[in-house]
Design a protein around this motif. Structure first.
Motif, PDB file in Angstrom:
ATOM      1  N   THR A   1       0.826  -1.219   0.000  1.00 51.04           N
ATOM      2  CA  THR A   1       0.000   0.000   0.000  1.00 51.04           C
ATOM      3  C   THR A   1       0.850   1.255   0.000  1.00 51.04           C
ATOM      4  OG1 THR A   1      -1.731  -1.176   1.214  1.00 51.04           O
ATOM      5  CG2 THR A   1      -1.820   1.230   1.252  1.00 51.04           C
ATOM      6  N   PHE A   2       1.879   1.276   0.829  1.00 48.45           N
ATOM      7  CA  PHE A   2       2.715   2.472   0.954  1.00 48.45           C
ATOM      8  C   PHE A   2       3.611   2.693  -0.262  1.00 48.45           C
ATOM      9  CE2 PHE A   2       1.875   1.043   5.338  1.00 48.45           C
ATOM     10  CZ  PHE A   2       1.232   2.181   5.820  1.00 48.45           C
ATOM     11  N   GLU A   3       3.920   1.607  -0.993  1.00 51.71           N
ATOM     12  CA  GLU A   3       4.817   1.712  -2.146  1.00 51.71           C
ATOM     13  C   GLU A   3       4.119   2.199  -3.411  1.00 51.71           C
ATOM     14  OE1 GLU A   3       8.140  -1.779  -1.287  1.00 51.71           O
ATOM     15  OE2 GLU A   3       6.232  -2.346  -2.200  1.00 51.71           O
ATOM     16  N   LYS A   4       2.797   2.217  -3.412  1.00 55.18           N
ATOM     17  CA  LYS A   4       2.066   2.591  -4.626  1.00 55.18           C
ATOM     18  C   LYS A   4       2.168   4.093  -4.880  1.00 55.18           C
ATOM     19  CE  LYS A   4      -1.079  -1.331  -4.434  1.00 55.18           C
ATOM     20  NZ  LYS A   4      -2.454  -1.820  -4.237  1.00 55.18           N
ATOM     21  N   PRO A   5       2.507   4.479  -6.127  1.00 51.00           N
ATOM     22  CA  PRO A   5       2.662   5.910  -6.440  1.00 51.00           C
ATOM     23  C   PRO A   5       1.369   6.695  -6.205  1.00 51.00           C
ATOM     24  CG  PRO A   5       3.525   4.532  -8.208  1.00 51.00           C
ATOM     25  CD  PRO A   5       2.793   3.620  -7.284  1.00 51.00           C
ATOM     26  N   LYS A   6       1.531   7.877  -5.654  1.00 47.30           N
ATOM     27  CA  LYS A   6       0.388   8.770  -5.429  1.00 47.30           C
ATOM     28  C   LYS A   6       0.241   9.752  -6.590  1.00 47.30           C
ATOM     29  CE  LYS A   6      -0.184   6.891  -1.372  1.00 47.30           C
ATOM     30  NZ  LYS A   6       0.731   5.762  -1.542  1.00 47.30           N
ATOM     31  N   GLU A   7       1.241   9.790  -7.477  1.00 46.80           N
ATOM     32  CA  GLU A   7       1.199  10.672  -8.643  1.00 46.80           C
ATOM     33  C   GLU A   7       2.082  10.062  -9.727  1.00 46.80           C
ATOM     34  OE1 GLU A   7       2.769  15.160  -9.854  1.00 46.80           O
ATOM     35  OE2 GLU A   7       2.208  14.778  -7.762  1.00 46.80           O
ATOM     36  N   ILE A   8       1.685  10.270 -10.995  1.00 41.94           N
ATOM     37  CA  ILE A   8       2.485   9.802 -12.134  1.00 41.94           C
ATOM     38  C   ILE A   8       2.786  10.990 -13.028  1.00 41.94           C
ATOM     39  CG2 ILE A   8       2.579   8.281 -14.150  1.00 41.94           C
ATOM     40  CD1 ILE A   8       0.578   6.442 -12.705  1.00 41.94           C
ATOM     41  N   GLN A   9       4.050  11.149 -13.377  1.00 41.60           N
ATOM     42  CA  GLN A   9       4.458  12.211 -14.292  1.00 41.60           C
ATOM     43  C   GLN A   9       5.150  11.588 -15.513  1.00 41.60           C
ATOM     44  OE1 GLN A   9       6.997  15.079 -12.330  1.00 41.60           O
ATOM     45  NE2 GLN A   9       5.497  15.523 -10.703  1.00 41.60           N
ATOM     46  N   PHE A  10       5.023  12.260 -16.644  1.00 43.14           N
ATOM     47  CA  PHE A  10       5.695  11.824 -17.871  1.00 43.14           C
ATOM     48  C   PHE A  10       6.680  12.906 -18.307  1.00 43.14           C
ATOM     49  CE2 PHE A  10       1.731   9.481 -17.814  1.00 43.14           C
ATOM     50  CZ  PHE A  10       2.109   8.200 -18.206  1.00 43.14           C
TER      51      PHE A  10
END
Length: 345
Positions: free
Chosen positions: A317-326
């Motif tokens: 749960t803690f390792e999942k990204p909270k934001e994705i950028q390209f």
């Protein structure tokens, strides 16, 4: 061995060259239109000048690139340590396909001088084996060169890889070849005059070369004591797990660790898990957040595309990204290492 000495079995592109002939060659190379030949000529001049040190520039991975002095005797000691560890013999064929502006390329030349290797020099391109058909006993590459050379790795008996971590997908491709090529990941830095440890790509733990003693500090970071190449103990920012007195597992850089909501996250370990599911280059990094302190951001080198949320099921749960950028093109050091903080928006 004096730094002016040249092993009797040394060959450069098929020819034996003494000191005078090498300096004569260097005079031509520095006038070449090819940058890599100019750099190689400059290295020859530096190695055979009256000074007992060479100057070189660090890669700039952890800060601004800087010039440092390396004692020539220490460089010779490093070359000999590599020869012992990888069982290199006089007349072994070696390929120099790295820029000689940096330490890894310089060392391939010095190893040839000291160990009596038969050295061929080619343009340090991203696909160095493209026009190669002969077999080599010993070659050093960076990961991108390995990726582009996979179909020709059967031409190499021992390959050392440094400069950056070798991606899990590349390792799997190499291991699936069932090639006779032995591929090693190396650990080291400019200050240790290239590698002080190595491991086969099928192994988890690095083994220190005989000239280096290792320990950890109170942060859990690697401390290197290798007096034959550096008179001072080197305190790194690399978090490691010690197994034996001479073996360690690299966990990541302490300055990359993200404290998110009180949980310590190790970017390199998260990236290892995501590698099979993301085809483009990527990394994860912390970004300031009012609630978590730092939130985990995934940055991908690509035009924007839709990512299936299922790829993150492998993460806690803690390792999942909270934001994705390209990012269209990652900012890098001169040696191709990604500048993480400079790519974060």
């Amino acid at each position: 061995m004096n730094y002016n000495d040249i092993h009797n079995d040394f060959r450069l592109n098929g020819d034996y060259l003494d000191k005078n002939k090498l300096i004569e060659l260097a005079s031509k190379l520095v006038k070449s239109e090819e940058i890599y030949e100019q750099d190689f000529g400059s290295l020859i001049f530096q190695w055979f000048d009256e000074k007992d040190f060479i100057l070189l520039t660090t890669s700039g991975t952890t800060g601004t690139p800087k010039q440092i002095k390396l004692q020539k005797q220490a460089v010779i000691n490093s070359a000999k340590a590599t020869g012992i560890h990888f069982d290199l013999k006089p007349k072994d064929a070696a390929l120099l396909c790295l820029p000689t502006k940096y330490i890894a390329g310089k060392l391939m030349f010095v190893r040839a001088l000291v160990l009596g290797l038969h050295l061929d020099v080619v343009n340090p391109s991203s696909n160095p084996l493209e026009n190669i058909s002969k077999t080599y006993d010993f070659v050093a590459m960076v990961p991108l060169q390995v990726l582009n050379s996979i179909e020709k790795l059967h031409l190499i008996k021992k390959l050392i890889v440094g400069g950056a971590k070798l991606d899990r997908k590349i390792k799997e491709q190499i291991l699936s070849l069932n090639s006779h090529c032995q591929v090693y990941e190396t650990y080291g830095m400019t200050e240790t005059i290239t590698h002080i440890a190595a491991k086969k790509i099928s192994e988890v733990f690095f083994t220190a070369l005989p000239h280096a003693k290792i320990s950890v500090d109170n942060r859990g970071c690697l401390v290197i004591d290798a007096p034959s190449v550096n008179s001072e103990k080197l305190i790194t920012n690399d978090l490691v797990e010690l197994k034996e007195p001479n073996q360690f597992k690299w966990l990541g850089r302490v300055d990359n660790v993200i404290n998110s909501g009180g949980i310590k996250l190790f970017p390199e370990q998260i990236e290892e898990k995501l590698t099979p599911f993301i085809n483009n280059r990527f990394f994860v990094i912390g970004k300031e957040d009012d609630i978590l302190g730092n939130k985990l951001v995934l940055i991908i080198e690509s035009e924007p595309y839709v990512i299936e949320p299922e790829i993150f099921d492998i993460l806690s749960t803690f390792e999942k990204p909270k934001e994705i950028q390209f990012v269209t093109k990652f900012k890098e050091t001169a040696t191709g290492k990604i500048l993480r903080k400079d790519n974060l928006r």
